[in-house]
Design a protein around this motif. Sequence first.
Motif, short mmCIF file in Angstrom:
data_model
loop_
_atom_site.label_atom_id
_atom_site.label_comp_id
_atom_site.label_asym_id
_atom_site.label_seq_id
_atom_site.Cartn_x
_atom_site.Cartn_y
_atom_site.Cartn_z
N PHE A 1 0.80 -1.23 0.00
CA PHE A 1 0.00 0.00 0.00
C PHE A 1 0.84 1.29 0.00
O PHE A 1 0.30 2.36 0.22
CB PHE A 1 -0.94 0.02 1.21
CG PHE A 1 -1.92 -1.11 1.24
CD1 PHE A 1 -2.97 -1.15 0.34
CD2 PHE A 1 -1.79 -2.15 2.16
CE1 PHE A 1 -3.88 -2.19 0.36
CE2 PHE A 1 -2.69 -3.19 2.18
CZ PHE A 1 -3.74 -3.22 1.27
N ARG A 2 2.12 1.16 -0.22
CA ARG A 2 2.97 2.34 -0.19
C ARG A 2 2.58 3.33 -1.29
O ARG A 2 2.19 2.94 -2.39
CB ARG A 2 4.44 1.96 -0.33
CG ARG A 2 4.85 1.49 -1.70
CD ARG A 2 6.28 0.95 -1.66
NE ARG A 2 6.68 0.43 -2.98
CZ ARG A 2 7.31 1.16 -3.88
NH1 ARG A 2 7.61 2.42 -3.63
NH2 ARG A 2 7.64 0.64 -5.05
N VAL A 3 2.66 4.61 -0.94
CA VAL A 3 2.32 5.68 -1.88
C VAL A 3 3.58 6.06 -2.66
O VAL A 3 4.59 6.47 -2.07
CB VAL A 3 1.77 6.91 -1.14
CG1 VAL A 3 1.48 8.04 -2.13
CG2 VAL A 3 0.52 6.55 -0.36
N VAL A 4 3.52 5.93 -3.94
CA VAL A 4 4.65 6.28 -4.78
C VAL A 4 4.69 7.80 -4.94
O VAL A 4 3.74 8.41 -5.41
CB VAL A 4 4.55 5.60 -6.17
CG1 VAL A 4 5.75 5.99 -7.03
CG2 VAL A 4 4.47 4.09 -6.01
N LYS A 5 5.78 8.40 -4.51
CA LYS A 5 5.89 9.85 -4.57
C LYS A 5 6.13 10.31 -6.01
O LYS A 5 6.87 9.68 -6.76
CB LYS A 5 7.04 10.32 -3.68
CG LYS A 5 6.76 10.14 -2.19
CD LYS A 5 7.87 10.74 -1.35
CE LYS A 5 7.56 10.61 0.13
NZ LYS A 5 8.65 11.20 0.97
N ASN A 6 5.46 11.39 -6.33
CA ASN A 6 5.62 12.00 -7.64
C ASN A 6 6.61 13.15 -7.50
O ASN A 6 6.28 14.20 -6.95
CB ASN A 6 4.27 12.51 -8.15
CG ASN A 6 4.35 13.11 -9.54
OD1 ASN A 6 5.41 13.49 -10.00
ND2 ASN A 6 3.20 13.20 -10.21
N PRO A 7 7.85 12.97 -7.97
CA PRO A 7 8.86 14.02 -7.78
C PRO A 7 8.49 15.34 -8.45
O PRO A 7 8.80 16.41 -7.93
CB PRO A 7 10.12 13.41 -8.41
CG PRO A 7 9.63 12.35 -9.34
CD PRO A 7 8.39 11.81 -8.71
N THR A 8 7.78 15.26 -9.58
CA THR A 8 7.37 16.49 -10.27
C THR A 8 6.35 17.25 -9.43
O THR A 8 6.41 18.47 -9.30
CB THR A 8 6.75 16.16 -11.64
OG1 THR A 8 7.70 15.43 -12.42
CG2 THR A 8 6.38 17.42 -12.39
#
Length: 278
Positions: free
Chosen positions: A32-39
């Motif tokens: 369930f980890r949230v993938v960070k959006n670097p942009t």
Amino acid sequence: MEDFLRIFGAVASTSLFAALLGFGLAIAAKKFRVVKNPTLEKISAALPGLNCGICGYTGCEAYAEALSLEKESDTRKCRPGGQATIDEISQILGIESSAGTKRMVARLACLGGTGIAVQDFSFQAYEDCESLKLHFDGDKGCKYGCMGLGSCIKVCPVDAISKTDNGLVEVSAARCIGCELCVKVCPSGVMKMIPADTDFFVACNSRDKGKLTKALCSAGCIGCRICEKKFPESGFQVEDNLASLNYNKKDNEGRMEAAQACPAKCIIQAGSKTLLKT
């Protein structure tokens, strides 16, 4: 020996339970980890974080997310951020930066302070313009003017608005970020947005007929049309008993003369105080 075995069993079962729980949490965190959006993170950092909503989104994060996911292509919607923010966001997105919209600032369209505008009664209650508006549309004879209780001051995110010594408020054009929150909260609609580089401004909001306006406020526009008729190139026009300035008109010929000819002296230079001394 029996006590030792009981203690050992309790410790072992607790350790086993903890190990299983940790293993389960590790799996859940991975799944369930949230993938960070670097942009998204970079754009969010570039925005001022005021959450004023002038961009049309619920806040800076929502606007940043729309830009990062390419659901929004206009990088010029953050008016408070100005050109610097537009340039930074464009660089993050790898697109060519474009010129932002003309900088707008808030301005009080009223000179009717103490001793200038007729006051019908004294309001002794919670200092809120909306509350005062519910009482006979305000305490002044002119129902279009500033109530001076400072609801606009409370919502300004950069403390650009302050009270004056004659019952009005004034806006610091240098500090104003053009978020329009003061315009939205003002119940009489007396706070206006004008171009930051304009030279003149009509500091009145009254739509009453001239005779009534003159009786209620010595600094109110009476709709006499002197500015419009005698100085047609100035850009002033009168509609619904109130003069206004066409800011899109490049030529400012005659504006100073129109201001000087105004019988109520409600046409003022944009860089001056919106107050008349009593």
